[in-house]
Scaffold this motif. Structure first.
Motif, PDB file in Angstrom:
ATOM      1  N   GLY A  35       0.807  -1.214   0.000  1.00  0.00           N
ATOM      2  CA  GLY A  35       0.000   0.000   0.000  1.00  0.00           C
ATOM      3  C   GLY A  35       0.838   1.260   0.000  1.00  0.00           C
ATOM      4  N   GLY A  49      -3.545   4.215  -1.830  1.00  0.00           N
ATOM      5  CA  GLY A  49      -3.933   3.104  -2.683  1.00  0.00           C
ATOM      6  C   GLY A  49      -3.253   1.823  -2.237  1.00  0.00           C
ATOM      7  N   THR A  50      -3.738   0.705  -2.776  1.00  0.00           N
ATOM      8  CA  THR A  50      -3.183  -0.590  -2.427  1.00  0.00           C
ATOM      9  C   THR A  50      -3.249  -1.510  -3.631  1.00  0.00           C
ATOM     10  OG1 THR A  50      -3.289  -2.422  -0.834  1.00  0.00           O
ATOM     11  CG2 THR A  50      -5.373  -1.495  -1.571  1.00  0.00           C
ATOM     12  N   THR A  58      -6.493  -3.538  -7.418  1.00  0.00           N
ATOM     13  CA  THR A  58      -6.030  -2.286  -6.838  1.00  0.00           C
ATOM     14  C   THR A  58      -7.229  -1.527  -6.278  1.00  0.00           C
ATOM     15  OG1 THR A  58      -6.183  -1.200  -9.009  1.00  0.00           O
ATOM     16  CG2 THR A  58      -4.014  -2.037  -8.355  1.00  0.00           C
ATOM     17  N   ARG A  59      -6.949  -0.710  -5.322  1.00  0.00           N
ATOM     18  CA  ARG A  59      -7.989   0.107  -4.699  1.00  0.00           C
ATOM     19  C   ARG A  59      -7.373   1.443  -4.361  1.00  0.00           C
ATOM     20  NH1 ARG A  59     -12.561  -1.787  -2.300  1.00  0.00           N
ATOM     21  NH2 ARG A  59     -11.673  -3.886  -2.161  1.00  0.00           N
ATOM     22  N   TYR A  60      -8.131   2.525  -4.580  1.00  0.00           N
ATOM     23  CA  TYR A  60      -7.603   3.866  -4.375  1.00  0.00           C
ATOM     24  C   TYR A  60      -8.543   4.704  -3.524  1.00  0.00           C
ATOM     25  CZ  TYR A  60      -4.628   2.546  -8.317  1.00  0.00           C
ATOM     26  OH  TYR A  60      -3.746   1.897  -9.135  1.00  0.00           O
ATOM     27  N   VAL A  64      -7.945  10.321  -5.273  1.00  0.00           N
ATOM     28  CA  VAL A  64      -7.065   9.987  -6.393  1.00  0.00           C
ATOM     29  C   VAL A  64      -7.743  10.306  -7.717  1.00  0.00           C
ATOM     30  CG1 VAL A  64      -5.970   8.076  -7.603  1.00  0.00           C
ATOM     31  CG2 VAL A  64      -5.723   8.294  -5.123  1.00  0.00           C
ATOM     32  N   ILE A  70      -1.057   2.366  -9.199  1.00  0.00           N
ATOM     33  CA  ILE A  70      -0.089   1.504  -8.520  1.00  0.00           C
ATOM     34  C   ILE A  70       0.192   0.297  -9.401  1.00  0.00           C
ATOM     35  CG2 ILE A  70       0.350   0.069  -6.498  1.00  0.00           C
ATOM     36  CD1 ILE A  70      -1.467   1.865  -4.897  1.00  0.00           C
ATOM     37  N   LEU A  81       4.192   3.955  -7.557  1.00  0.00           N
ATOM     38  CA  LEU A  81       3.030   4.833  -7.496  1.00  0.00           C
ATOM     39  C   LEU A  81       3.253   5.917  -8.537  1.00  0.00           C
ATOM     40  CD1 LEU A  81       0.360   5.741  -6.163  1.00  0.00           C
ATOM     41  CD2 LEU A  81       1.744   7.128  -4.590  1.00  0.00           C
ATOM     42  N   VAL A 108      -7.349  -0.735   3.367  1.00  0.00           N
ATOM     43  CA  VAL A 108      -7.255   0.727   3.306  1.00  0.00           C
ATOM     44  C   VAL A 108      -6.870   1.304   4.654  1.00  0.00           C
ATOM     45  CG1 VAL A 108      -9.059   0.691   1.526  1.00  0.00           C
ATOM     46  CG2 VAL A 108      -9.644   1.312   3.877  1.00  0.00           C
TER      47      VAL A 108
END
Length: 126
Positions: A35, A49-50, A58-60, A64, A70, A81, A108
C-alpha cells in the motif's frame, strides 16, 4: 522482517508527474498487499492506494480520482506509485507499506500493514 525503501519524491509544479518506487527486501514471502499512504503537515496519515499480491486488484482513495496508478514488478520486489496531474494538496510525505495479510476494505487501514518505509517527500508548487 521486511525492509521497505521509497524513492522518487521531489518538487514538481502543479499538473506535473512523479513516480515513486518502493523496493522490498527481507522476508518477501511474508508480504501480501502493498500500500501507499501519505501524511501532510498537521494532518493524519491517509490511505492512497493498495495493490494485491497478484497485482490484479487495486484500490484507491476517492481523492485519487484516476490520477494515480499503482503497479508492481515482482522480479524487482518493487511497487510503484505513478502520479499525474499533481495538485498542491498532494504535498505530503508518502509512505509505502506491506501487509502480511489483509483483504477488501481492510487494506485501506494503516493498522492492517506490518511494515513501513521511511517516507519520501513530495512537494507540489502552485
Amino acid at each position: 522482517q521486511v525492509q521497505l525503501v521509497e524513492s522518487g519524491g521531489g518538487l514538481v509544479q502543479t499538473g506535473g508527474s512523479l513516480r515513486l518506487s518502493c523496493a522490498a527486501s527481507g522476508s518477501i514471502s511474508d508480504i501480501y498487499n502493498r500500500g501507499w499512504f501519505r501524511q501532510a503537515p498537521g494532518k493524519e496519515r491517509e490511505f492512497v492506494g493498495t495493490i494485491s499480491r497478484s497485482g490484479h486488484v487495486t484500490r484507491y482513495a476517492d481523492f485519487v480520482n484516476g490520477r494515480f496508478a499503482i503497479s508492481k514488478d515482482d522480479a524487482k520486489n518493487t511497487v510503484y506509485l505513478q502520479m499525474i496531474s499533481l495538485k498542491p494538496e498532494d504535498t505530503a510525505v508518502y509512505y509505502c507499506a506491506a501487509a502480511s495479510g489483509c483483504s477488501g476494505f481492510g487494506c485501506v487501514k494503516s493498522g492492517s500493514y506490518d511494515y513501513w518505509g521511511q517516507g519520501t517527500q513530495v512537494t507540489v508548487s502552485s
